[in-house]
Design an enzyme around this catalytic site. Structure first.
Site, short mmCIF file in Angstrom:
data_model
loop_
_atom_site.label_atom_id
_atom_site.label_comp_id
_atom_site.label_asym_id
_atom_site.label_seq_id
_atom_site.Cartn_x
_atom_site.Cartn_y
_atom_site.Cartn_z
N CYS A 156 0.80 -1.22 0.00
CA CYS A 156 0.00 0.00 0.00
C CYS A 156 0.84 1.27 0.00
O CYS A 156 0.31 2.35 -0.23
CB CYS A 156 -0.92 0.02 1.23
SG CYS A 156 -0.04 0.04 2.80
N GLU A 203 -6.96 -6.26 -0.63
CA GLU A 203 -7.05 -5.25 0.45
C GLU A 203 -5.97 -4.20 0.26
O GLU A 203 -4.84 -4.52 -0.13
CB GLU A 203 -6.88 -5.96 1.80
CG GLU A 203 -6.93 -5.05 3.02
CD GLU A 203 -5.57 -4.56 3.48
OE1 GLU A 203 -5.52 -3.69 4.37
OE2 GLU A 203 -4.54 -5.02 2.94
N ARG A 246 -9.53 2.17 11.55
CA ARG A 246 -8.62 1.70 10.49
C ARG A 246 -9.43 1.45 9.23
O ARG A 246 -10.08 0.41 9.08
CB ARG A 246 -7.90 0.43 10.93
CG ARG A 246 -6.75 0.00 10.02
CD ARG A 246 -6.10 -1.27 10.52
NE ARG A 246 -4.88 -1.57 9.78
CZ ARG A 246 -3.68 -1.13 10.10
NH1 ARG A 246 -3.52 -0.36 11.16
NH2 ARG A 246 -2.61 -1.46 9.38
N ARG A 248 -9.89 0.68 5.30
CA ARG A 248 -9.22 0.01 4.21
C ARG A 248 -10.23 -0.28 3.10
O ARG A 248 -11.40 -0.53 3.36
CB ARG A 248 -8.61 -1.33 4.67
CG ARG A 248 -7.42 -1.17 5.63
CD ARG A 248 -6.25 -0.54 4.93
NE ARG A 248 -5.05 -0.45 5.73
CZ ARG A 248 -4.71 0.60 6.47
NH1 ARG A 248 -5.52 1.65 6.53
NH2 ARG A 248 -3.59 0.62 7.14
#
Length: 407
Positions: A156, A203, A246, A248
């Site tokens: 990422c 993800e 968090r 995502r």
């Protein structure tokens, strides 16, 4: 009657140890150990046999260098594969196995895994008894077993807000122009094209959607649709499963050739959960995790300086009755984003076990690396229960279509 040997004994006998020089020999060997009965062995047996022979010669072991001595194995590891799996999956850019753990809990068997980081491999092997293969760019599609589900938490950094800001400041490229990490998505694409898994889950950070004014995500969508997968995506927050904010993006795909567009997939409904950071904290913590006066003073002055400039940079003194900020891989540097207040003392960092809990890992999960490496690993990992919730809905569709094709 054949004596069942423990993996820990075999591991010690063969001196299985992971370091920066470890090649894919250990990966092939441990992948064969876990797949010798399920039809997947053809992908690993020849290379595993060759590697086992070389190990015997290197270690001067007297027994015959064949698998008869080592099989069957009792997997005395924290998280062995299910004995009667419902589906097969592969785990790419596996990190320490947060996504694997989720899908294994759902009844799946991992038949191939890949991760380039040496220390993450150590943690992965300690918990799952399988050494991941290395650099995915060097692995041919023909070396990967057939599978039902492809899973990948691909890198990422090229798309994250922090990663883009840092690379802009240094005059470096980011996104797909990042030659070291940004193009790794296309390795996922080539595996999807060749292996045709029925479904997949990817993800990444939420900034992937807006990176380069949305052009990066358009390329990803276009690529996946051209591979004839029906795509679903949504930004989900881990705070509904753990006491951590968090966000995502999760991308799910279904093979149109197999599902014919008949899947009825929906992302899990998020119901407000009252998580509190205090619930994951250990009752007693070594004083070494308390910030020194020098570091605590530095963080406070740093925060004042940026506040005066109108920036939002600074430390995060956590509300123990609420949820934390997002934990990042930089947590090892100073712990600034999540500091635990202490009465009459400077605040402290989370300890690695608390970081594991913050990502939803069970306490049985082994942490065999240094604190700094553990902080990086959990900061780069996923909220495992969130992955499991998404996986549950994916598998519901997969099971339904499998049953309909049988009838």
């Amino acid at each position: 009657m054949t004596k069942v040997k423990k993996y820990s004994e075999i591991r010690q006998k063969l001196h299985i140890d992971i370091d920066k020089k470890t090649d894919n020999g250990l990966a092939k060997l441990t992948h064969y150990f876990q797949n010798h009965k399920n039809g997947v062995s053809e992908y690993f047996k020849n290379d595993a046999t060759e590697y086992l022979t070389s190990l015997h010669e290197k270690l001067n072991i007297l027994e015959e260098p064949n698998f008869q001595y080592y099989l069957p194995i009792k997997w005395d590891i924290p998280f062995p594969s299910p004995e009667k799996p419902k589906f097969k999956f592969i785990d790419l850019f596996a990190g320490i196995g947060g996504i694997r753990l989720a899908y294994q809990n759902l009844g799946g068997k991992c038949v191939f895994t890949s991760e380039w980081d040496t220390y993450s491999k150590k943690t992965y092997e300690a918990n799952f008894g399988k050494v991941p293969f290395g650099d995915i760019t060097q692995i041919k599609e023909t070396e990967i077993p057939d599978h039902d589900v492809l899973l990948a938490g691909f890198p990422c950094q090229p798309f994250s807000i922090a990663g883009v800001s840092k690379k802009n400041a240094l005059g470096r490229k980011h996104g797909f122009l990042d030659e070291t990490q940004g193009t790794l998505f296309f390795d996922i694409a080539r595996i999807l094209e060749h292996k045709r898994p029925k479904t997949f889950m990817l993800e990444n950070v939420k900034n992937l959607v807006s990176h380069d004014k949305g052009n990066t995500f358009k390329v990803i969508q276009k690529t996946l649709k051209e591979l004839n997968y029906n795509i679903y995506f949504k930004v989900l927050d881990g705070k509904y499963f753990v006491p951590q904010h968090r966000e995502r993006i999760i991308i799910v795909g279904f093979d149109n050739e197999y599902f014919e567009g008949k899947e009825n997939f929906k992302f899990p409904e998020m119901t407000e959960a009252k998580f509190a950071l205090k619930d994951i904290l250990l009752p007693e913590v070594d004083p070494k995790y308390t910030l020194s006066d020098k570091l605590w003073n530095y963080l406070q002055e740093y925060a004042k300086k940026h506040k005066a400039k109108g920036n939002g940079f600074g430390f995060g003194l956590a509300d123990l009755n609420g949820i934390s900020r997002t934990m990042s891989a930089r947590y090892y540097k100073d712990g600034a984003e999540i500091l635990i207040p202490q009465k009459g003392k400077n605040p402290r960092r989370l300890v690695p076990r608390e970081c594991a809990r913050l990502q939803g890992f069970p306490d049985e999960f082994i942490i065999p690396v240094s604190d700094n490496q553990a902080y990086k690993q959990f900061g780069n990992s996923v909220v495992s229960p969130l992955m499991q919730a998404v996986g549950k809905n994916i598998l519901k569709e997969l099971i339904q279509i499998n049953e309909s094709k049988k009838s």
